[in-house]
Design a protein around this motif. Structure first.
Motif, mmCIF file in Angstrom:
data_model
loop_
_atom_site.group_PDB
_atom_site.id
_atom_site.type_symbol
_atom_site.label_atom_id
_atom_site.label_comp_id
_atom_site.label_asym_id
_atom_site.label_seq_id
_atom_site.Cartn_x
_atom_site.Cartn_y
_atom_site.Cartn_z
ATOM 1 N N ASP A 72 0.845 -1.194 0.000
ATOM 2 C CA ASP A 72 0.000 0.000 0.000
ATOM 3 C C ASP A 72 0.882 1.246 0.000
ATOM 4 N N PRO A 73 0.939 2.008 -1.094
ATOM 5 C CA PRO A 73 1.812 3.190 -1.167
ATOM 6 C C PRO A 73 1.350 4.328 -0.263
ATOM 7 N N LEU A 74 0.089 4.314 0.149
ATOM 8 C CA LEU A 74 -0.448 5.401 0.969
ATOM 9 C C LEU A 74 -0.293 5.130 2.470
ATOM 10 N N LEU A 75 0.120 3.921 2.818
ATOM 11 C CA LEU A 75 0.156 3.522 4.226
ATOM 12 C C LEU A 75 1.095 4.393 5.060
ATOM 13 N N SER A 76 2.223 4.819 4.460
ATOM 14 C CA SER A 76 3.193 5.624 5.212
ATOM 15 C C SER A 76 2.620 6.970 5.631
ATOM 16 N N MET A 77 1.588 7.449 4.934
ATOM 17 C CA MET A 77 0.995 8.752 5.258
ATOM 18 C C MET A 77 -0.160 8.643 6.261
ATOM 19 N N ILE A 78 -0.577 7.421 6.559
ATOM 20 C CA ILE A 78 -1.692 7.224 7.494
ATOM 21 C C ILE A 78 -1.179 7.296 8.929
ATOM 22 N N ILE A 79 -1.932 7.975 9.791
ATOM 23 C CA ILE A 79 -1.611 8.046 11.213
ATOM 24 C C ILE A 79 -2.655 7.237 11.984
ATOM 25 N N PHE A 80 -2.185 6.218 12.654
ATOM 26 C CA PHE A 80 -3.070 5.415 13.495
ATOM 27 C C PHE A 80 -3.032 5.985 14.916
ATOM 28 N N LYS A 81 -4.136 6.581 15.335
ATOM 29 C CA LYS A 81 -4.178 7.219 16.655
ATOM 30 C C LYS A 81 -4.307 6.193 17.781
ATOM 31 N N ASP A 82 -4.957 5.080 17.483
ATOM 32 C CA ASP A 82 -5.168 4.056 18.513
ATOM 33 C C ASP A 82 -5.328 2.702 17.836
ATOM 34 N N TRP A 83 -5.545 1.659 18.660
ATOM 35 C CA TRP A 83 -5.681 0.315 18.121
ATOM 36 C C TRP A 83 -6.928 0.182 17.247
ATOM 37 N N ASP A 84 -7.984 0.935 17.562
ATOM 38 C CA ASP A 84 -9.191 0.884 16.734
ATOM 39 C C ASP A 84 -8.867 1.248 15.290
ATOM 40 N N ASN A 85 -8.107 2.333 15.111
ATOM 41 C CA ASN A 85 -7.716 2.754 13.763
ATOM 42 C C ASN A 85 -6.917 1.666 13.054
ATOM 43 N N PHE A 86 -5.973 1.092 13.784
ATOM 44 C CA PHE A 86 -5.120 0.061 13.191
ATOM 45 C C PHE A 86 -5.942 -1.169 12.802
ATOM 46 N N PHE A 87 -6.839 -1.598 13.699
ATOM 47 C CA PHE A 87 -7.660 -2.771 13.421
ATOM 48 C C PHE A 87 -8.647 -2.515 12.282
ATOM 49 N N ASP A 88 -9.140 -1.281 12.166
ATOM 50 C CA ASP A 88 -10.021 -0.938 11.042
ATOM 51 C C ASP A 88 -9.288 -1.128 9.717
ATOM 52 N N TYR A 89 -8.021 -0.699 9.696
ATOM 53 C CA TYR A 89 -7.224 -0.878 8.468
ATOM 54 C C TYR A 89 -7.053 -2.368 8.171
ATOM 55 N N LEU A 90 -6.721 -3.154 9.198
ATOM 56 C CA LEU A 90 -6.550 -4.592 8.998
ATOM 57 C C LEU A 90 -7.835 -5.228 8.480
ATOM 58 N N ASP A 91 -8.967 -4.792 9.030
ATOM 59 C CA ASP A 91 -10.258 -5.337 8.602
ATOM 60 C C ASP A 91 -10.486 -5.088 7.115
ATOM 61 N N ASN A 92 -10.230 -3.862 6.667
ATOM 62 C CA ASN A 92 -10.393 -3.534 5.246
ATOM 63 C C ASN A 92 -9.422 -4.329 4.374
ATOM 64 N N TYR A 93 -8.192 -4.484 4.860
ATOM 65 C CA TYR A 93 -7.185 -5.247 4.108
ATOM 66 C C TYR A 93 -7.624 -6.698 3.943
ATOM 67 N N ILE A 94 -8.123 -7.306 5.035
ATOM 68 C CA ILE A 94 -8.544 -8.704 4.990
ATOM 69 C C ILE A 94 -9.728 -8.886 4.046
ATOM 70 N N LYS A 95 -10.656 -7.913 4.068
ATOM 71 C CA LYS A 95 -11.827 -8.000 3.189
ATOM 72 C C LYS A 95 -11.431 -7.968 1.721
ATOM 73 N N LYS A 96 -10.398 -7.206 1.383
ATOM 74 C CA LYS A 96 -9.960 -7.074 -0.014
ATOM 75 C C LYS A 96 -9.122 -8.274 -0.472
ATOM 76 N N THR A 97 -8.603 -9.028 0.497
ATOM 77 C CA THR A 97 -7.729 -10.153 0.161
ATOM 78 C C THR A 97 -8.552 -11.376 -0.220
ATOM 79 N N LYS A 98 -8.186 -12.012 -1.304
ATOM 80 C CA LYS A 98 -8.893 -13.206 -1.736
ATOM 81 C C LYS A 98 -8.432 -14.415 -0.922
ATOM 82 N N GLY A 99 -9.384 -15.233 -0.525
ATOM 83 C CA GLY A 99 -9.050 -16.461 0.192
ATOM 84 C C GLY A 99 -8.790 -16.236 1.674
ATOM 85 N N LYS A 100 -8.064 -17.179 2.253
ATOM 86 C CA LYS A 100 -7.817 -17.181 3.695
ATOM 87 C C LYS A 100 -6.698 -16.208 4.068
#
Length: 467
Positions: free
Chosen positions: A77-105
């Protein structure tokens, strides 16, 4: 190469197959240097996974930043370096979106989870929320792994937040001696491997430090008795990372390192009330794999007779040989101390160490003797009264057989004197009605020809058999 983890790999493989139909949540724990991280990374290789390892003793802000760096290294993700995760909620939200976009397990690993959670249950509750509302709905295999067993068991596995949600619990324990032999590429003798096991247990990291071009004594001298050697500070590293009240835990293990004590005896000697506090310390030591509690067979379930003993081989060796010589080793005189003070006492110590080795590998012994599936209980049995007896290892079996083991670490094959010795003790051994007795001997170099001709023992095992 990964050695001795066939059962763990099989469990992971089976759980991974199930992810297609239902998401899986697993909790792994085990002491430092036992190979948890290597096992997980080895298994995840060539699969779709995100692996995060937490840092010890850093702030929440720094921990999240550390996780972000690991995320950048694993994604495109080229934009990831510009994202600021203020707390674990922000970080987990990103992981959730990443997992949803990933095909398979997707395998999601949080390693050294106790540092990620900072020893508190707040993050466990947050994990529960994201598991229930996000990750569980996708083909996700979540692994929480930690090296502080007390936190992983009490605050994660037994937490109200994750109650009924954990599919797999796995305590990553020491390797069997045969796997340790494989780590050394079969370049040292069975005898040396067993002696290493008496000191290192089955901790794979320790075997990686052994130089197979050197003898056992050369390696022990280099690793323990040279100034600034690897193991000189190892006690502090593994002990201080496990416990907060280090002083109290050190007092307990210092007391029980030579002989076992009951709860009441520990309480009296250390002047710690035998209530919840002392019991909690002992439970944590057991969870860490440092201490074991046992009740002699003839005591039934009389918990007041339960004794606690130090069983971690490295800690036993540390208290016996390293702690008394710390100043000498630190001043550069450790090698001379090893030659003059340690070696003369080495053989007698090996006898006791071999007894501890056999107790640690009791189920392996039962397997080699052919009755693993019928073992109900195992442990020592003794009567400390005048003219009493002691057997280091006794198995009680579901087929009404009691297998009594004599353990000898003789340089030469054991002679016929062992038969009289065993007979004298068996006269005092309490058998219940209907039980049959089997006699076994476990030795370094087997038994003599006259002992074989007597056909006295039902089972004879040697060091070679155990490897």
């Amino acid at each position: 190469m990964l050695q001795g983890r066939e059962k763990e790999i099989a469990l992971l493989d089976e759980a991974y197959k199930q992810v297609s139909g239902r998401a899986q949540l697993a909790v792994f724990y085990g002491r430092r240097r036992i190979g948890k991280s290597f096992l997980i990374q080895f298994w995840c290789h060539k699969k779709n996974f995100l692996y995060f390892e937490a840092l010890e003793h850093v702030s929440n802000v720094d921990q999240i930043e550390h996780f972000k760096k690991q995320l950048i290294a694993q994604t495109n993700d080229p934009l990831l370096s510009m994202i600021i995760f203020k707390d674990w909620d922000n970080f987990f939200d990103y992981l959730d979106n990443y997992i949803k976009k990933t095909k398979g397990k997707t395998i999601l690993v949080f390693d050294e989870f106790q540092w990620m959670a900072q020893g508190k249950t707040k993050l466990v509750s947050l994990i529960k929320y994201y598991w229930d509302n996000h990750w569980k709905k996708n083909q996700c295999f979540l692994i929480l792994c930690g090296s502080i067993a007390s936190f992983m068991v009490k605050k994660v596995i037994h937490s109200k937040a994750l109650y009924g949600r954990i599919d797999h619990e796995l305590n990553i324990g020491p390797l069997l001696p045969s796997a340790c032999y494989q780590i050394l590429n079969k370049k040292r003798s069975f005898d040396e491997v067993v002696q290493y096991n008496m000191i290192f247990g089955g901790v794979p990291k320790y075997y990686e430090l052994i130089k197979t071009s050197k003898s056992f004594h050369q390696n022990i001298k280099d690793l323990f008795f040279k100034k600034n050697s690897f193991f000189f500070e190892e006690f502090h590293k593994i002990f201080f990372s496990q416990f907060k009240e280090v002083g109290t835990y050190k007092r307990i293990v210092s007391l029980i390192h030579e002989k076992p004590y009951t709860l009441a005896e520990i309480s009296k000697r250390l002047k710690i009330q035998s209530g919840g506090g002392l019991k909690s310390y002992l439970v944590n030591l057991e969870l860490a794999g440092f201490v074991e509690s046992e009740i002699p067979f003839n005591m039934g379930l009389k918990t007041k007779k339960k004794v606690y003993r130090l069983i971690d081989p490295f800690l036993v060796f540390y208290f016996k040989f390293i702690l008394p010589a710390q100043k000498t080793i630190n001043s550069g005189g450790g090698e001379h101390y090893f030659e003059k003070a340690i070696l003369p006492t080495w053989k007698p110590w090996l006898g006791y160490a071999f007894e501890r080795f056999c107790k640690r590998h009791a189920m392996l012994i039962a397997s080699k003797m052919g009755f693993l599936d019928s073992v109900l209980l195992y442990g020592p049995q003794f009567n400390l009264a005048p003219n009493g007896f002691q057997f280091d290892l006794v198995f009680e079996r579901s087929d009404q057989v009691i297998t009594v083991c004599e353990i000898k670490f003789n340089e030469k094959p054991v002679d016929t004197s062992v038969v009289k010795e065993m007979e004298d003790k068996l006269k005092k051994f309490p058998l219940k009605k209907g039980q049959m007795l089997e006699k076994a001997i476990i030795t370094k170099n087997g038994v003599s020809e006259p002992v074989l001709k007597l056909q006295y023992f039902h089972h004879i095992l040697t060091v070679n058999d155990l490897l």
